[in-house]
Motif scaffolding. Structure first.
Motif, mmCIF file in Angstrom:
data_model
loop_
_atom_site.group_PDB
_atom_site.id
_atom_site.type_symbol
_atom_site.label_atom_id
_atom_site.label_comp_id
_atom_site.label_asym_id
_atom_site.label_seq_id
_atom_site.Cartn_x
_atom_site.Cartn_y
_atom_site.Cartn_z
ATOM 1 N N LEU A 140 0.816 -1.214 0.000
ATOM 2 C CA LEU A 140 0.000 0.000 0.000
ATOM 3 C C LEU A 140 0.850 1.266 0.000
ATOM 4 N N LEU A 141 0.362 2.268 -0.723
ATOM 5 C CA LEU A 141 0.900 3.618 -0.642
ATOM 6 C C LEU A 141 -0.175 4.516 -0.050
ATOM 7 N N LEU A 142 0.201 5.368 0.901
ATOM 8 C CA LEU A 142 -0.731 6.321 1.499
ATOM 9 C C LEU A 142 -0.358 7.730 1.063
ATOM 10 N N ALA A 143 -1.322 8.472 0.539
ATOM 11 C CA ALA A 143 -1.091 9.854 0.117
ATOM 12 C C ALA A 143 -2.075 10.761 0.842
ATOM 13 N N ASP A 144 -1.556 11.588 1.738
ATOM 14 C CA ASP A 144 -2.376 12.531 2.507
ATOM 15 C C ASP A 144 -1.454 13.640 2.971
ATOM 16 N N ASP A 145 -1.903 14.889 2.859
ATOM 17 C CA ASP A 145 -1.016 15.987 3.229
ATOM 18 C C ASP A 145 -0.955 16.215 4.736
ATOM 19 N N GLN A 146 -1.774 15.516 5.498
ATOM 20 C CA GLN A 146 -1.725 15.633 6.958
ATOM 21 C C GLN A 146 -0.945 14.444 7.529
ATOM 22 N N ALA A 147 0.236 14.727 8.059
ATOM 23 C CA ALA A 147 1.118 13.658 8.530
ATOM 24 C C ALA A 147 0.476 12.816 9.631
ATOM 25 N N LEU A 148 -0.289 13.456 10.520
ATOM 26 C CA LEU A 148 -0.939 12.703 11.600
ATOM 27 C C LEU A 148 -1.944 11.707 11.053
ATOM 28 N N VAL A 149 -2.716 12.139 10.070
ATOM 29 C CA VAL A 149 -3.710 11.251 9.457
ATOM 30 C C VAL A 149 -3.011 10.100 8.750
ATOM 31 N N ARG A 150 -1.952 10.437 8.008
ATOM 32 C CA ARG A 150 -1.172 9.412 7.310
ATOM 33 C C ARG A 150 -0.637 8.379 8.294
ATOM 34 N N GLY A 151 -0.077 8.873 9.372
ATOM 35 C CA GLY A 151 0.503 7.983 10.366
ATOM 36 C C GLY A 151 -0.541 7.090 11.020
ATOM 37 N N ALA A 152 -1.707 7.670 11.317
ATOM 38 C CA ALA A 152 -2.777 6.890 11.944
ATOM 39 C C ALA A 152 -3.283 5.807 11.001
ATOM 40 N N LEU A 153 -3.457 6.165 9.741
ATOM 41 C CA LEU A 153 -3.901 5.179 8.749
ATOM 42 C C LEU A 153 -2.876 4.062 8.595
ATOM 43 N N VAL B 61 3.981 0.437 2.296
ATOM 44 C CA VAL B 61 5.357 0.489 1.787
ATOM 45 C C VAL B 61 5.808 1.895 1.408
ATOM 46 N N ALA B 62 4.865 2.850 1.352
ATOM 47 C CA ALA B 62 5.242 4.222 0.990
ATOM 48 C C ALA B 62 4.199 5.197 1.515
ATOM 49 N N GLN B 63 4.668 6.411 1.857
ATOM 50 C CA GLN B 63 3.782 7.481 2.289
ATOM 51 C C GLN B 63 4.258 8.780 1.644
ATOM 52 N N VAL B 64 3.310 9.565 1.104
ATOM 53 C CA VAL B 64 3.641 10.865 0.517
ATOM 54 C C VAL B 64 2.617 11.894 0.977
ATOM 55 N N GLY B 65 3.016 13.170 0.916
ATOM 56 C CA GLY B 65 2.130 14.243 1.348
ATOM 57 C C GLY B 65 1.656 15.128 0.213
ATOM 58 N N ILE C 144 -8.236 13.568 -1.154
ATOM 59 C CA ILE C 144 -8.573 14.409 -2.300
ATOM 60 C C ILE C 144 -7.785 15.703 -2.286
ATOM 61 N N GLU C 145 -7.857 16.461 -1.205
ATOM 62 C CA GLU C 145 -7.238 17.780 -1.184
ATOM 63 C C GLU C 145 -5.782 17.676 -0.726
ATOM 64 N N MET C 146 -4.884 17.769 -1.709
ATOM 65 C CA MET C 146 -3.445 17.730 -1.456
ATOM 66 C C MET C 146 -2.749 18.755 -2.334
ATOM 67 N N PRO C 147 -1.582 19.243 -1.907
ATOM 68 C CA PRO C 147 -0.809 20.144 -2.777
ATOM 69 C C PRO C 147 -0.220 19.371 -3.958
ATOM 70 N N GLY C 148 0.125 20.107 -4.998
ATOM 71 C CA GLY C 148 0.762 19.480 -6.167
ATOM 72 C C GLY C 148 -0.240 18.943 -7.154
ATOM 73 N N ALA C 149 -1.108 18.072 -6.689
ATOM 74 C CA ALA C 149 -2.201 17.506 -7.482
ATOM 75 C C ALA C 149 -3.194 16.917 -6.485
ATOM 76 N N ASP C 150 -4.480 17.018 -6.781
ATOM 77 C CA ASP C 150 -5.435 16.434 -5.844
ATOM 78 C C ASP C 150 -5.541 14.921 -6.079
ATOM 79 N N GLY C 151 -6.270 14.252 -5.202
ATOM 80 C CA GLY C 151 -6.352 12.799 -5.282
ATOM 81 C C GLY C 151 -7.001 12.292 -6.552
ATOM 82 N N ILE C 152 -7.926 13.082 -7.088
ATOM 83 C CA ILE C 152 -8.599 12.674 -8.328
ATOM 84 C C ILE C 152 -7.610 12.752 -9.497
#
Length: 204
Positions: A7-20, A33-37, A58-66
């Motif tokens: 799995l790769l997790l993509a979320d701009d909130q580090a706490l949410v990423r870590g909890a997931l 295996v990977a995490q990005v913000g 969905i809402e992330m910098p650089g490009a949204d989740g969609i």
């Protein structure tokens, strides 16, 4: 485990990423295996980590989740994507599925259900939050044209018609026509209200 789902997790909130990550790593057959913000880091990170399923906010910098889901479908067609977001808007669901996402769930989904959604997506199935699916059907198709969407998105900031025209490379008169049409389609009284209605429905 060699047969774990990667799995790769993509979320701009580090706490949410870590909890997931902590929740999903408890499952014996799931391996984060990977995490990005940032959304624009998803494809490269998925390629580098050999991820099989990408969980995208969905809402992330650089490009949204969609946009990230569309990039995955285009560049890594063997990888599945699952939108996991706070923003359970019907229009987002439609756009995500159109972009190639295999699933769409909200962040308050219980951990066991989220893990099951990952397994189902990995197996080639589609997983959609049932409440959101019902709302999506009830809300109907997005009535806005691509140009109306662009103009409304630019209007979100309260910019003048001249500023919007410069941003979207149209004449001021054309912008006024698009705004008028969008106001009518959303049932709004002002362009600002139309933009907020469209945003709340996930159309922009």
């Amino acid at each position: 485990m060699t047969d774990s789902i990667r799995l790769l997790l993509a979320d701009d909130q580090a706490l949410v990423r870590g909890a997931l990550a902590a929740l999903l790593d408890l499952e014996p057959d799931l391996d984060v295996v990977a995490q990005v913000g940032r959304g624009d880091e998803v494809v490269e990170a998925a390629r580098a980590s050999d991820a099989q399923v990408c969980l995208l906010d969905i809402e992330m910098p650089g490009a949204d989740g969609i946009e990230a889901a569309a990039a995955i479908r285009s560049q890594l067609p063997q990888v599945r994507s699952l939108i996991v977001t706070t923003f359970g808007r019907p229009g987002y669901l439609r756009r995500a599925i159109d972009a190639g996402a295999s699933g769409f769930v909200v962040k308050d989904t219980p951990a066991a259900q989220l893990a099951d959604a990952v397994r189902r997506v990995h197996a080639g199935l589609r997983v959609v939050d049932p409440t959101l699916a019902t709302e999506s059907l009830a809300s109907g198709e997005n009535p806005l044209t691509a140009r109306e969407t662009d103009v409304l998105r630019a209007a979100m900031s309260g910019a003048t018609v001249a500023t919007i025209a410069a941003q979207v490379h149209l004449s001021a008169g054309t912008v006024r026509n698009h705004l008028s049409s969008a106001i009518g389609k959303t049932g709004a009284s002002t362009r600002g209200e139309a933009a907020h209605i469209a945003r709340d429905r996930g159309w922009i």
